[in-house]
Design a protein around this motif. Sequence first.
Motif, mmCIF file in Angstrom:
data_model
loop_
_atom_site.group_PDB
_atom_site.id
_atom_site.type_symbol
_atom_site.label_atom_id
_atom_site.label_comp_id
_atom_site.label_asym_id
_atom_site.label_seq_id
_atom_site.Cartn_x
_atom_site.Cartn_y
_atom_site.Cartn_z
ATOM 1 N N THR A 28 0.842 -1.187 0.000
ATOM 2 C CA THR A 28 0.000 0.000 0.000
ATOM 3 C C THR A 28 0.879 1.239 0.000
ATOM 4 O OG1 THR A 28 -0.088 -0.013 2.411
ATOM 5 C CG2 THR A 28 -1.852 -1.166 1.236
ATOM 6 N N LYS A 29 0.265 2.380 -0.121
ATOM 7 C CA LYS A 29 1.017 3.626 -0.120
ATOM 8 C C LYS A 29 1.591 3.905 1.268
ATOM 9 C CE LYS A 29 -1.379 6.148 -3.747
ATOM 10 N NZ LYS A 29 -2.115 7.373 -4.063
ATOM 11 N N ASP A 30 2.733 4.553 1.306
ATOM 12 C CA ASP A 30 3.329 4.958 2.565
ATOM 13 C C ASP A 30 2.593 6.192 3.091
ATOM 14 O OD1 ASP A 30 5.281 2.960 2.581
ATOM 15 O OD2 ASP A 30 6.596 4.159 1.294
ATOM 16 N N LEU A 31 2.816 6.480 4.382
ATOM 17 C CA LEU A 31 2.098 7.581 5.014
ATOM 18 C C LEU A 31 2.422 8.936 4.382
ATOM 19 C CD1 LEU A 31 2.321 6.524 8.755
ATOM 20 C CD2 LEU A 31 0.411 6.267 7.196
ATOM 21 N N ASP A 32 3.684 9.141 3.993
ATOM 22 C CA ASP A 32 4.017 10.425 3.384
ATOM 23 C C ASP A 32 3.366 10.580 2.008
ATOM 24 O OD1 ASP A 32 5.643 8.441 2.384
ATOM 25 O OD2 ASP A 32 7.367 9.748 2.090
ATOM 26 N N LYS A 91 -2.304 7.215 12.743
ATOM 27 C CA LYS A 91 -0.937 7.318 12.225
ATOM 28 C C LYS A 91 -0.754 8.568 11.362
ATOM 29 C CE LYS A 91 0.168 2.407 12.075
ATOM 30 N NZ LYS A 91 0.427 1.269 11.171
ATOM 31 N N LEU A 92 -1.807 8.973 10.666
ATOM 32 C CA LEU A 92 -1.719 10.128 9.780
ATOM 33 C C LEU A 92 -1.742 11.462 10.525
ATOM 34 C CD1 LEU A 92 -4.003 8.995 6.845
ATOM 35 C CD2 LEU A 92 -1.557 9.425 6.743
ATOM 36 N N ARG A 93 -2.030 11.426 11.824
ATOM 37 C CA ARG A 93 -2.070 12.677 12.590
ATOM 38 C C ARG A 93 -0.693 13.312 12.724
ATOM 39 N NH1 ARG A 93 -5.956 10.339 17.043
ATOM 40 N NH2 ARG A 93 -7.895 10.515 15.904
ATOM 41 N N GLU A 94 0.339 12.499 12.706
ATOM 42 C CA GLU A 94 1.688 13.041 12.848
ATOM 43 C C GLU A 94 2.203 13.526 11.492
ATOM 44 O OE1 GLU A 94 5.953 11.385 14.333
ATOM 45 O OE2 GLU A 94 4.183 10.830 15.472
ATOM 46 N N GLU A 95 2.856 14.669 11.515
ATOM 47 C CA GLU A 95 3.389 15.271 10.290
ATOM 48 C C GLU A 95 4.438 14.346 9.665
ATOM 49 O OE1 GLU A 95 5.902 18.746 10.834
ATOM 50 O OE2 GLU A 95 4.666 19.776 9.365
ATOM 51 N N PRO A 96 4.483 14.224 8.338
ATOM 52 C CA PRO A 96 5.461 13.328 7.706
ATOM 53 C C PRO A 96 6.899 13.808 7.899
ATOM 54 C CG PRO A 96 4.216 14.507 6.045
ATOM 55 C CD PRO A 96 3.600 14.843 7.360
ATOM 56 N N TYR A 97 7.813 12.875 7.865
ATOM 57 C CA TYR A 97 9.242 13.128 8.032
ATOM 58 C C TYR A 97 9.770 13.876 6.813
ATOM 59 C CZ TYR A 97 13.957 11.965 9.654
ATOM 60 O OH TYR A 97 15.234 12.026 10.136
ATOM 61 N N THR A 98 10.550 14.935 7.047
ATOM 62 C CA THR A 98 11.050 15.749 5.940
ATOM 63 C C THR A 98 12.570 15.773 5.936
ATOM 64 O OG1 THR A 98 11.026 17.749 7.288
ATOM 65 C CG2 THR A 98 9.025 17.259 6.039
ATOM 66 N N ALA A 100 14.350 18.471 6.094
ATOM 67 C CA ALA A 100 14.775 19.448 7.110
ATOM 68 C C ALA A 100 14.887 18.781 8.482
ATOM 69 C CB ALA A 100 13.780 20.606 7.161
ATOM 70 N N GLU A 101 13.959 17.882 8.787
ATOM 71 C CA GLU A 101 14.009 17.170 10.059
ATOM 72 C C GLU A 101 15.209 16.222 10.102
ATOM 73 O OE1 GLU A 101 11.065 14.515 12.907
ATOM 74 O OE2 GLU A 101 10.319 15.321 11.013
ATOM 75 N N ALA A 102 15.540 15.614 8.975
ATOM 76 C CA ALA A 102 16.705 14.738 8.905
ATOM 77 C C ALA A 102 17.990 15.535 9.128
ATOM 78 C CB ALA A 102 16.752 14.026 7.563
ATOM 79 N N ASP A 103 18.071 16.735 8.567
ATOM 80 C CA ASP A 103 19.240 17.595 8.774
ATOM 81 C C ASP A 103 19.386 17.985 10.243
ATOM 82 O OD1 ASP A 103 19.817 17.454 6.099
ATOM 83 O OD2 ASP A 103 18.865 19.390 5.618
ATOM 84 N N ARG A 104 18.256 18.308 10.885
ATOM 85 C CA ARG A 104 18.317 18.652 12.304
ATOM 86 C C ARG A 104 18.771 17.465 13.142
ATOM 87 N NH1 ARG A 104 13.485 21.440 10.983
ATOM 88 N NH2 ARG A 104 12.243 19.739 11.819
ATOM 89 N N ALA A 105 18.339 16.262 12.783
ATOM 90 C CA ALA A 105 18.740 15.065 13.522
ATOM 91 C C ALA A 105 20.227 14.780 13.338
ATOM 92 C CB ALA A 105 17.922 13.860 13.053
ATOM 93 N N ALA A 106 20.797 15.202 12.218
ATOM 94 C CA ALA A 106 22.214 14.988 11.945
ATOM 95 C C ALA A 106 23.092 16.046 12.608
ATOM 96 C CB ALA A 106 22.458 14.985 10.442
ATOM 97 N N GLY A 107 22.488 16.996 13.323
ATOM 98 C CA GLY A 107 23.257 17.993 14.033
ATOM 99 C C GLY A 107 23.346 19.323 13.324
ATOM 100 N N MET A 108 22.548 19.522 12.293
ATOM 101 C CA MET A 108 22.578 20.782 11.546
ATOM 102 C C MET A 108 21.387 21.658 11.907
ATOM 103 S SD MET A 108 23.747 19.577 7.809
ATOM 104 C CE MET A 108 23.697 17.813 7.693
ATOM 105 N N GLY A 109 21.140 21.809 13.190
ATOM 106 C CA GLY A 109 20.027 22.636 13.655
ATOM 107 C C GLY A 109 19.498 22.092 14.959
ATOM 108 N N TYR A 111 16.399 20.691 17.505
ATOM 109 C CA TYR A 111 15.264 19.785 17.381
ATOM 110 C C TYR A 111 13.946 20.537 17.476
ATOM 111 C CZ TYR A 111 11.938 16.106 18.437
ATOM 112 O OH TYR A 111 10.850 15.285 18.420
ATOM 113 N N ILE A 112 13.040 20.215 16.601
ATOM 114 C CA ILE A 112 11.676 20.735 16.638
ATOM 115 C C ILE A 112 10.751 19.522 16.612
ATOM 116 C CG2 ILE A 112 9.934 22.099 15.440
ATOM 117 C CD1 ILE A 112 12.234 23.672 14.159
ATOM 118 N N ALA A 113 9.865 19.447 17.587
ATOM 119 C CA ALA A 113 8.948 18.305 17.671
ATOM 120 C C ALA A 113 8.011 18.297 16.468
ATOM 121 C CB ALA A 113 8.144 18.382 18.954
#
Length: 129
Positions: A28-32, A91-98, A100-109, A111-113
């Motif tokens: 099936t289709k992914d959430l994003d 499951k769809l209530r949470e915003e999809p992973y982007t 920008a969020e991956a960059d923040r997780a890698a230490g380039m910014g 954290y924003i929930a």
Amino acid sequence: MGKSTQTGNHKSDRKKHIARTWKTKHRTKDLDQIHSDMTTEAAAKLLHQAVDSDVTGCAQHYCLHCARYFVDLRSMKEHFKTKVHKRRLKKLREEPYTQAEADRAAGMGSYIAPKKVEVKTQTVEEDMN
């Protein structure tokens, strides 16, 4: 002599389930992807498709959140009451992973929930034919 090749009956079941998860027949289709389908323009296209005899229900009854076609309106309404549909909405209530969020997780910014998105079951327009 040597050890027997069969060491347990349950391991073969595990292999079958793993193989089943990698098959694309029931994919099936992914959430994003569903989030991108929920935009106004894409949703209008999916909910008001032209008649296609190759698709279940001639592509007239489509659940936007589960990305599934249904045979008739009654079965789609019953689907809206099921646990499967309600879990998908949750499951769809949470915003999809982007990216920008991956960059923040890698230490380039910092954290924003992730934001919560309001998701409700689609409205059903009953045709009076």
